[in-house]
Write a protein that holds these residues in place. Structure first.
Motif, PDB file in Angstrom:
ATOM      1  N   ASN A 221       0.833  -1.197   0.000  1.00 20.61           N
ATOM      2  CA  ASN A 221       0.000   0.000   0.000  1.00 20.61           C
ATOM      3  C   ASN A 221       0.871   1.252   0.000  1.00 20.61           C
ATOM      4  OD1 ASN A 221      -2.582  -1.339   0.231  1.00 20.61           O
ATOM      5  ND2 ASN A 221      -2.027  -1.807   2.344  1.00 20.61           N
ATOM      6  N   VAL A 222       0.541   2.199  -0.861  1.00 14.40           N
ATOM      7  CA  VAL A 222       1.211   3.500  -0.912  1.00 14.40           C
ATOM      8  C   VAL A 222       0.126   4.567  -0.751  1.00 14.40           C
ATOM      9  CG1 VAL A 222       2.823   4.988  -2.171  1.00 14.40           C
ATOM     10  CG2 VAL A 222       2.905   2.507  -2.494  1.00 14.40           C
ATOM     11  N   PRO A 223      -0.360   4.766   0.485  1.00 18.00           N
ATOM     12  CA  PRO A 223      -1.499   5.665   0.666  1.00 18.00           C
ATOM     13  C   PRO A 223      -1.191   7.132   0.413  1.00 18.00           C
ATOM     14  CG  PRO A 223      -0.707   4.843   2.779  1.00 18.00           C
ATOM     15  CD  PRO A 223       0.016   4.077   1.731  1.00 18.00           C
ATOM     16  N   VAL A 224       0.058   7.551   0.644  1.00 16.97           N
ATOM     17  CA  VAL A 224       0.435   8.942   0.392  1.00 16.97           C
ATOM     18  C   VAL A 224       1.863   8.976  -0.145  1.00 16.97           C
ATOM     19  CG1 VAL A 224      -1.060   9.869   2.211  1.00 16.97           C
ATOM     20  CG2 VAL A 224       1.343   9.366   2.733  1.00 16.97           C
ATOM     21  N   VAL A 225       2.171  10.062  -0.826  1.00 12.05           N
ATOM     22  CA  VAL A 225       3.526  10.347  -1.266  1.00 12.05           C
ATOM     23  C   VAL A 225       3.868  11.739  -0.737  1.00 12.05           C
ATOM     24  CG1 VAL A 225       5.042  10.775  -3.237  1.00 12.05           C
ATOM     25  CG2 VAL A 225       3.353   8.928  -3.334  1.00 12.05           C
ATOM     26  N   ILE A 226       4.947  11.830   0.030  1.00 12.98           N
ATOM     27  CA  ILE A 226       5.305  13.093   0.671  1.00 12.98           C
ATOM     28  C   ILE A 226       6.402  13.772  -0.141  1.00 12.98           C
ATOM     29  CG2 ILE A 226       6.218  14.163   2.770  1.00 12.98           C
ATOM     30  CD1 ILE A 226       4.996  11.839   4.336  1.00 12.98           C
ATOM     31  N   ASP A 227       6.115  14.967  -0.590  1.00  5.69           N
ATOM     32  CA  ASP A 227       7.061  15.706  -1.416  1.00  5.69           C
ATOM     33  C   ASP A 227       8.293  16.126  -0.611  1.00  5.69           C
ATOM     34  OD1 ASP A 227       5.308  15.435  -3.481  1.00  5.69           O
ATOM     35  OD2 ASP A 227       4.590  17.495  -3.465  1.00  5.69           O
ATOM     36  N   ASP A 228       9.269  16.641  -1.328  1.00  4.14           N
ATOM     37  CA  ASP A 228      10.498  17.139  -0.701  1.00  4.14           C
ATOM     38  C   ASP A 228      10.165  18.352   0.168  1.00  4.14           C
ATOM     39  OD1 ASP A 228      13.029  17.841   0.003  1.00  4.14           O
ATOM     40  OD2 ASP A 228      13.675  18.450  -2.004  1.00  4.14           O
ATOM     41  N   ARG A 229      10.349  18.201   1.476  1.00  4.89           N
ATOM     42  CA  ARG A 229      10.047  19.279   2.425  1.00  4.89           C
ATOM     43  C   ARG A 229      11.273  19.530   3.310  1.00  4.89           C
ATOM     44  NH1 ARG A 229       6.852  20.353  -0.754  1.00  4.89           N
ATOM     45  NH2 ARG A 229       4.586  20.046  -0.677  1.00  4.89           N
ATOM     46  N   THR A 230      12.397  19.751   2.676  1.00  2.07           N
ATOM     47  CA  THR A 230      13.654  19.898   3.410  1.00  2.07           C
ATOM     48  C   THR A 230      13.590  21.008   4.443  1.00  2.07           C
ATOM     49  OG1 THR A 230      14.893  19.057   1.504  1.00  2.07           O
ATOM     50  CG2 THR A 230      16.135  20.289   3.180  1.00  2.07           C
ATOM     51  N   SER A 231      13.061  22.150   4.069  1.00  2.00           N
ATOM     52  CA  SER A 231      12.996  23.288   4.992  1.00  2.00           C
ATOM     53  C   SER A 231      12.138  22.966   6.206  1.00  2.00           C
ATOM     54  CB  SER A 231      12.443  24.519   4.270  1.00  2.00           C
ATOM     55  OG  SER A 231      12.278  25.596   5.173  1.00  2.00           O
ATOM     56  N   LEU A 232      11.012  22.328   5.983  1.00  2.00           N
ATOM     57  CA  LEU A 232      10.121  21.969   7.084  1.00  2.00           C
ATOM     58  C   LEU A 232      10.795  20.977   8.020  1.00  2.00           C
ATOM     59  CD1 LEU A 232       7.333  21.973   8.459  1.00  2.00           C
ATOM     60  CD2 LEU A 232       6.596  20.246   6.792  1.00  2.00           C
ATOM     61  N   MET A 233      11.446  19.972   7.468  1.00  2.00           N
ATOM     62  CA  MET A 233      12.097  18.972   8.296  1.00  2.00           C
ATOM     63  C   MET A 233      13.282  19.562   9.066  1.00  2.00           C
ATOM     64  SD  MET A 233      10.013  16.673   7.758  1.00  2.00           S
ATOM     65  CE  MET A 233       8.749  16.300   6.541  1.00  2.00           C
ATOM     66  N   GLN A 234      14.029  20.437   8.428  1.00  2.00           N
ATOM     67  CA  GLN A 234      15.123  21.104   9.139  1.00  2.00           C
ATOM     68  C   GLN A 234      14.586  21.948  10.283  1.00  2.00           C
ATOM     69  OE1 GLN A 234      17.102  23.214   5.963  1.00  2.00           O
ATOM     70  NE2 GLN A 234      18.491  21.509   5.512  1.00  2.00           N
ATOM     71  N   GLY A 235      13.460  22.605  10.056  1.00  2.00           N
ATOM     72  CA  GLY A 235      12.841  23.402  11.108  1.00  2.00           C
ATOM     73  C   GLY A 235      12.397  22.558  12.286  1.00  2.00           C
ATOM     74  N   MET A 236      11.871  21.364  12.018  1.00  2.00           N
ATOM     75  CA  MET A 236      11.476  20.450  13.087  1.00  2.00           C
ATOM     76  C   MET A 236      12.653  20.143  13.997  1.00  2.00           C
ATOM     77  SD  MET A 236       9.174  17.561  11.133  1.00  2.00           S
ATOM     78  CE  MET A 236       9.313  16.455  12.546  1.00  2.00           C
ATOM     79  N   TRP A 237      13.782  19.799  13.393  1.00  2.00           N
ATOM     80  CA  TRP A 237      14.949  19.431  14.187  1.00  2.00           C
ATOM     81  C   TRP A 237      15.518  20.627  14.937  1.00  2.00           C
ATOM     82  CZ3 TRP A 237      16.505  14.623  15.303  1.00  2.00           C
ATOM     83  CH2 TRP A 237      15.954  13.571  14.541  1.00  2.00           C
ATOM     84  N   ARG A 238      15.458  21.789  14.305  1.00  2.00           N
ATOM     85  CA  ARG A 238      15.985  22.986  14.966  1.00  2.00           C
ATOM     86  C   ARG A 238      15.157  23.347  16.194  1.00  2.00           C
ATOM     87  NH1 ARG A 238      15.994  25.759  10.807  1.00  2.00           N
ATOM     88  NH2 ARG A 238      14.035  26.883  11.052  1.00  2.00           N
ATOM     89  N   GLU A 239      13.839  23.227  16.086  1.00  2.00           N
ATOM     90  CA  GLU A 239      12.942  23.607  17.177  1.00  2.00           C
ATOM     91  C   GLU A 239      12.547  22.422  18.058  1.00  2.00           C
ATOM     92  OE1 GLU A 239      12.392  26.614  17.887  1.00  2.00           O
ATOM     93  OE2 GLU A 239      13.132  27.569  16.050  1.00  2.00           O
ATOM     94  N   GLN A 240      12.974  21.220  17.682  1.00  2.00           N
ATOM     95  CA  GLN A 240      12.677  19.990  18.436  1.00  2.00           C
ATOM     96  C   GLN A 240      11.170  19.823  18.660  1.00  2.00           C
ATOM     97  OE1 GLN A 240      15.966  20.831  21.512  1.00  2.00           O
ATOM     98  NE2 GLN A 240      15.923  18.588  21.426  1.00  2.00           N
ATOM     99  N   CYS A 241      10.471  19.620  17.567  1.00  2.00           N
ATOM    100  CA  CYS A 241       9.025  19.456  17.610  1.00  2.00           C
ATOM    101  C   CYS A 241       8.566  18.756  16.336  1.00  2.00           C
ATOM    102  CB  CYS A 241       8.330  20.816  17.755  1.00  2.00           C
ATOM    103  SG  CYS A 241       8.597  21.940  16.351  1.00  2.00           S
ATOM    104  N   THR A 242       7.294  18.412  16.281  1.00  2.00           N
ATOM    105  CA  THR A 242       6.737  17.820  15.074  1.00  2.00           C
ATOM    106  C   THR A 242       6.465  18.900  14.037  1.00  2.00           C
ATOM    107  OG1 THR A 242       4.413  18.061  15.728  1.00  2.00           O
ATOM    108  CG2 THR A 242       5.587  16.077  16.499  1.00  2.00           C
ATOM    109  N   ALA A 243       6.209  18.458  12.818  1.00  2.00           N
ATOM    110  CA  ALA A 243       5.886  19.409  11.751  1.00  2.00           C
ATOM    111  C   ALA A 243       4.618  20.182  12.075  1.00  2.00           C
ATOM    112  CB  ALA A 243       5.736  18.664  10.423  1.00  2.00           C
ATOM    113  N   PHE A 244       3.675  19.545  12.740  1.00  2.00           N
ATOM    114  CA  PHE A 244       2.414  20.206  13.092  1.00  2.00           C
ATOM    115  C   PHE A 244       2.680  21.410  13.986  1.00  2.00           C
ATOM    116  CE2 PHE A 244       1.343  15.905  11.968  1.00  2.00           C
ATOM    117  CZ  PHE A 244       0.136  16.004  11.312  1.00  2.00           C
ATOM    118  N   ARG A 245       3.466  21.193  15.013  1.00  2.00           N
ATOM    119  CA  ARG A 245       3.756  22.293  15.925  1.00  2.00           C
ATOM    120  C   ARG A 245       4.637  23.349  15.258  1.00  2.00           C
ATOM    121  NH1 ARG A 245       6.853  22.000  21.783  1.00  2.00           N
ATOM    122  NH2 ARG A 245       6.346  24.122  22.443  1.00  2.00           N
ATOM    123  N   TYR A 246       5.564  22.906  14.419  1.00  2.00           N
ATOM    124  CA  TYR A 246       6.443  23.856  13.761  1.00  2.00           C
ATOM    125  C   TYR A 246       5.650  24.807  12.865  1.00  2.00           C
ATOM    126  CZ  TYR A 246      10.285  25.812  11.115  1.00  2.00           C
ATOM    127  OH  TYR A 246      11.167  26.698  10.533  1.00  2.00           O
TER     128      TYR A 246
END
Length: 281
Positions: A221-246
């Motif tokens: 099953n491939v229910p979703v395909v997540i595009d390249d979100r480098t900036s969002l993922m880097q922000g998560m790690w910088r702020e130590q939170c999930t993408a939702f909170r970021y």
């Protein structure tokens, strides 16, 4: 009461994609009204424990931690290991003792009076504590390397969510999916279900779309395909939170493509819930 959803988020490629997906899935389940426990079995510094900003005792050699419970030498109740994030996710954090997990498990096997299966100890600890009855969702984030961390995660959860980077190694990764799952089943000695394969970092090239079709042709099953979100993922790690909170707290303006990514995570959560509970949510 609905049965507990349990699964392992695993990628042979490693990297931040595996852990960011695990964190975001945990938030998505929590947002869906589920009580969620995330278990971090990855000894690396850049693990789920760091991303969700828990585990202040991970470097304390005297602190009780999940490894002590796995080897039968706890210093307290396993429930006391659980820490809650600001986003309401319960986490059993990583600890530096996980770097020596394999050796410690086999030393415990030598000491054991009776049968001791190194790969079944997380399953034992959770069962003896009654923790699964307290949660709607349990997800485990092991390291990318094969071994006792991964085998304990799979034996305890019986199901996999596999993030897959469709990059230069994409074709090889797609072709190896079946071999990967077969190998895990042989090593753990149980049937392992693949709930979903999640291509991520996707730029929607023709080749990548072909890879997705190949995955589906293999029966996954491939229910979703997540595009390249480098900036969002880097922000998560910088702020130590999930993408939702970021996105909610740390972005100065709304970016529609990031909101779309959050909706894809929610869609994946809904899919996993339907697959495991057999109900519409």
């Amino acid at each position: 009461m609905a049965r507990t959803i349990s699964y392992t988020v695993y990628s042979e490629a490693g990297g931040v994609g595996k852990t960011t997906l695990a964190a975001n899935l945990a938030h998505g389940h929590e947002e869906n009204g589920d009580d969620v426990l995330a278990i971090d079995l990855d000894p690396q510094e850049g693990s789920l424990t760091h991303l969700l900003d828990v585990g202040e005792n991970r470097a304390d050699p005297d602190a009780d931690n999940i490894v002590r419970h796995l080897i039968g030498q706890p210093r307290g109740d396993v429930e006391d290991l659980i820490e809650e994030t600001e986003e309401g996710i319960d986490v059993i954090p990583s600890h530096h003792m996980l770097e020596r997990l394999t050796r410690l498990l086999y030393e415990a096997e030598d000491r054991a009076d009776g049968e001791f299966h190194p790969e079944r100890q997380l399953h034992r600890v959770l069962g003896e504590s009654g923790i699964p009855s307290e949660y709607d969702v349990i997800l485990v984030d092991p390291p990318a390397t094969s071994g006792d961390h991964l085998y304990n995660a799979i034996y305890a959860t019986r199901s996999l969510v596999l993030p897959l980077e469709l990059s230069g190694k994409g074709e090889q990764s797609v072709e190896g999916l079946g071999e990967l799952v077969d190998g895990l089943e042989r090593n753990v000695g149980i049937d392992v279900g693949v709930l979903a394969v999640v291509p991520n970092g996707v730029k929607h090239t023709t080749d990548q779309e072909e890879y997705r079709e190949e995955i589906e042709d293999l029966g996954y099953n491939v229910p979703v395909v997540i595009d390249d979100r480098t900036s969002l993922m880097q922000g998560m790690w910088r702020e130590q939170c999930t993408a939702f909170r970021y996105v909610e707290e740390h972005r100065s303006r709304r970016r529609d493509y990031e909101v779309e990514t959050l909706e894809e995570i929610r869609e994946l959560v809904q899919f996993i819930t339907r697959e495991t509970r057999g109900v519409e949510v």
